[in-house]
Write an enzyme that holds these catalytic residues in place. Structure first.
Site, PDB file in Angstrom:
ATOM      1  N   ALA A 110      27.039  11.586 -27.852  1.00  0.00           N
ATOM      2  CA  ALA A 110      26.134  10.548 -27.350  1.00  0.00           C
ATOM      3  C   ALA A 110      25.151  11.176 -26.364  1.00  0.00           C
ATOM      4  O   ALA A 110      24.002  10.742 -26.253  1.00  0.00           O
ATOM      5  CB  ALA A 110      26.938   9.447 -26.668  1.00  0.00           C
ATOM      6  N   THR A 111      25.615  12.181 -25.635  1.00  0.00           N
ATOM      7  CA  THR A 111      24.727  12.869 -24.692  1.00  0.00           C
ATOM      8  C   THR A 111      23.496  13.395 -25.430  1.00  0.00           C
ATOM      9  O   THR A 111      22.350  13.160 -25.013  1.00  0.00           O
ATOM     10  CB  THR A 111      25.482  14.050 -24.022  1.00  0.00           C
ATOM     11  OG1 THR A 111      26.573  13.509 -23.280  1.00  0.00           O
ATOM     12  CG2 THR A 111      24.577  14.853 -23.113  1.00  0.00           C
ATOM     13  N   ASN A 136      30.663   2.942 -17.566  1.00  0.00           N
ATOM     14  CA  ASN A 136      31.869   3.729 -17.834  1.00  0.00           C
ATOM     15  C   ASN A 136      32.756   3.942 -16.605  1.00  0.00           C
ATOM     16  O   ASN A 136      33.844   4.483 -16.732  1.00  0.00           O
ATOM     17  CB  ASN A 136      31.484   5.095 -18.413  1.00  0.00           C
ATOM     18  CG  ASN A 136      30.466   5.817 -17.553  1.00  0.00           C
ATOM     19  OD1 ASN A 136      29.410   5.266 -17.249  1.00  0.00           O
ATOM     20  ND2 ASN A 136      30.759   7.019 -17.151  1.00  0.00           N
ATOM     21  N   GLN A 177      30.245   2.647 -24.374  1.00  0.00           N
ATOM     22  CA  GLN A 177      31.491   1.979 -23.940  1.00  0.00           C
ATOM     23  C   GLN A 177      31.555   0.524 -24.401  1.00  0.00           C
ATOM     24  O   GLN A 177      32.534  -0.164 -24.091  1.00  0.00           O
ATOM     25  CB  GLN A 177      31.648   2.056 -22.416  1.00  0.00           C
ATOM     26  CG  GLN A 177      31.760   3.465 -21.862  1.00  0.00           C
ATOM     27  CD  GLN A 177      33.038   4.197 -22.289  1.00  0.00           C
ATOM     28  OE1 GLN A 177      33.965   3.603 -22.856  1.00  0.00           O
ATOM     29  NE2 GLN A 177      33.072   5.489 -22.038  1.00  0.00           N
ATOM     30  N   SER A 185      29.126   7.050 -29.446  1.00  0.00           N
ATOM     31  CA  SER A 185      29.943   8.264 -29.448  1.00  0.00           C
ATOM     32  C   SER A 185      31.233   8.007 -30.209  1.00  0.00           C
ATOM     33  O   SER A 185      31.944   7.039 -29.924  1.00  0.00           O
ATOM     34  CB  SER A 185      30.266   8.644 -28.004  1.00  0.00           C
ATOM     35  OG  SER A 185      31.075   9.786 -27.976  1.00  0.00           O
ATOM     36  N   HIS A 190      34.113   9.746 -30.291  1.00  0.00           N
ATOM     37  CA  HIS A 190      35.427  10.019 -29.680  1.00  0.00           C
ATOM     38  C   HIS A 190      35.872   8.939 -28.688  1.00  0.00           C
ATOM     39  O   HIS A 190      37.005   8.953 -28.224  1.00  0.00           O
ATOM     40  CB  HIS A 190      35.460  11.407 -29.035  1.00  0.00           C
ATOM     41  CG  HIS A 190      34.705  11.557 -27.747  1.00  0.00           C
ATOM     42  ND1 HIS A 190      35.323  11.512 -26.531  1.00  0.00           N
ATOM     43  CD2 HIS A 190      33.395  11.759 -27.494  1.00  0.00           C
ATOM     44  CE1 HIS A 190      34.425  11.711 -25.571  1.00  0.00           C
ATOM     45  NE2 HIS A 190      33.240  11.853 -26.136  1.00  0.00           N
ATOM     46  N   THR A 203      21.810  22.531 -39.805  1.00  0.00           N
ATOM     47  CA  THR A 203      22.580  22.134 -40.993  1.00  0.00           C
ATOM     48  C   THR A 203      23.581  21.055 -40.594  1.00  0.00           C
ATOM     49  O   THR A 203      24.385  21.259 -39.688  1.00  0.00           O
ATOM     50  CB  THR A 203      23.325  23.354 -41.583  1.00  0.00           C
ATOM     51  OG1 THR A 203      22.362  24.388 -41.759  1.00  0.00           O
ATOM     52  CG2 THR A 203      23.995  23.015 -42.893  1.00  0.00           C
ATOM     53  N   CYS A 224      33.026  13.469 -16.915  1.00  0.00           N
ATOM     54  CA  CYS A 224      32.121  14.601 -16.780  1.00  0.00           C
ATOM     55  C   CYS A 224      32.083  15.072 -15.339  1.00  0.00           C
ATOM     56  O   CYS A 224      31.561  16.110 -15.014  1.00  0.00           O
ATOM     57  CB  CYS A 224      30.722  14.207 -17.219  1.00  0.00           C
ATOM     58  SG  CYS A 224      30.784  13.131 -18.597  1.00  0.00           S
TER      59      CYS A 224
END
Ligand code: PLP
Length: 376
Positions: A69-70, A149, A178, A198, A200, A236, A323
């Site tokens: 997402a970053t 978050n 979120q 995102s 994950h 790719t 983070c």
């Protein structure tokens, strides 16, 4: 092990890992190549794209699979304003965005854009009147996160959309990381120009995110390379990661209501139990919040002490954002909403999932009580 850090990351579902393995093993060819097996990989990519569009109920969007997402937010924000002279142009965001958005706005500030960082109230929610006063004809971009978050506050995106719509030149970006798969949106993704997701955070794999953007938008990317994914995410493409991400998004959207009800019950259970314990303070988000996230402080104990004490019992919670896990600074969002350094230094983020049990909550609270002096 008792895990309460689902906001940082979640366990990948077996179905998601299976899809990844199958595609990575069988269809590992370059999806941009013209020969047959490459075209098969490309078909899988098209299917993954369609799945993402369906999972998000999008009818006017294009999909970019990014590495996170970053990266998706960087492409959205910096790409949209790539080559644009910032002089005289306004951009608006909030003070509580994730660093992946906030630091893009800092970059825009360096490029000469006039940046407004909207304040939030004690619940962690922006003031719409302040927003309506700030936005003007020269505003080229607004970015407001859906769910915070750190404290779980939900922003009034529907109203942000309505206000932004009055300015046809202004584009709207929403960090949906979120919110998606967790909260039922009170707005249509079709009404937002750019959204980031995102995998994950919703039981998908790390290393893959999504940028959804309005198909009418023309913009370039801060990443320079070939023309894969319309040149917005050159390189790719990892077809297996895209398929796994689409699967995670599909399952999260299908199970969102059911999971929400379970998590709401867990959140209420936790809150009811801690109301009888003096010294545990809930930071913000008492109205309009995601039940997946609760932020507490037990002053004067700093967050790190409690985090490591719980770790000894194999219980995992977060101090601040993932983070920021190594920094000892007061938690930025908690400081902003409480205006209290002590609360911000002792802030703990506890996050739940549909798999969290009441028994796990009981154990957590029992261990937290060691840090509280007396009961009410
Ligand atoms: N936005 C929000 C609100 C987040 O919580 C996170 C991760 O913590 C991100 C963006 C970044 O997500 P990713 O890890 O996919 O880059």
């Amino acid at each position: 092990m008792i895990y309460f850090d689902y906001t940082a990351t979640t366990r990948p579902l077996p179905e998601v890992v299976d899809i990844y393995n199958e595609v990575a093993n069988k269809y590992w060819y370059n999806a941009s190549s013209m020969y047959k097996v490459g075209q098969i990989a490309n078909q899988l990519l098209t299917q993954a794209t369609d799945t993402v569009l369906r999972a998000t109920n999008s009818t006017n969007k294009k999909v970019v699979f990014s590495s996170s997402a970053t990266e998706a937010s960087n492409i959205a924000i910096l790409g949209l304003l790539d080559g644009v002279d910032g002089n005289g142009k306004r951009v608006i965001t909030t003070k509580i965005e994730h660093p992946s958005v906030l630091n893009c706005f800092k970059e825009l500030e360096r490029r000469g854009f006039l940046v407004t960082y909207l304040d939030v109230d004690h619940n962690g929610v922006i003031d719409l009147t302040e927003f309506a006063k700030t936005i003007d004809q020269n505003t080229v971009l607004v970015s407001v996160m859906w769910v915070n978050n750190i404290i779980g506050s939900i922003q009034p995106i529907e109203e942000v959309i309505n206000i932004t719509k009055k300015y046809p030149r202004t584009r709207l970006h929403v960090d949906a990381v979120q919110g998606f798969g967790k909260i039922k949106p009170s707005f249509s993704f079709d009404d937002v120009d750019l959204l980031t997701f995102s995998a994950h955070k919703i039981n998908g794999l790390k290393g893959v995110g999504v940028l959804l953007y309005n198909q009418k938008l023309m913009f370039t990317s801060p990443l320079k390379g070939s023309n894969q994914q319309n040149g917005l995410k050159p390189g790719t493409i990892d077809v297996a990661a895209a398929c796994a991400c689409a699967k995670a998004m599909k399952l999260a959207s299908e199970r969102q209501n059911e999971h929400y009800e379970k998590v709401l019950e867990i959140n209420n259970y936790f809150k009811n139990k801690i109301t009888n314990i003096s010294n545990i303070i809930i930071n913000g988000a008492r109205e309009s919040y995601s039940p997946y996230i609760i932020n507490i402080s037990i002053p004067p104990h700093n967050s790190e002490t409690i985090l490591h004490a719980l770790e000894r019992y194999d219980i995992y919670i977060a101090a601040g954002s993932a983070c920021n896990a190594k920094s000892k600074k007061p938690e930025r969002t908690v400081q902003l909403i409480t205006k209290n350094d002590q609360l911000a230094l002792s802030s703990l983020r506890i996050s739940f999932s549909h798999e969290t049990t009441k028994n796990e909550i009981d154990i957590l609270i029992e261990k937290l009580q060691a840090f509280t002096c007396k009961t009410k």
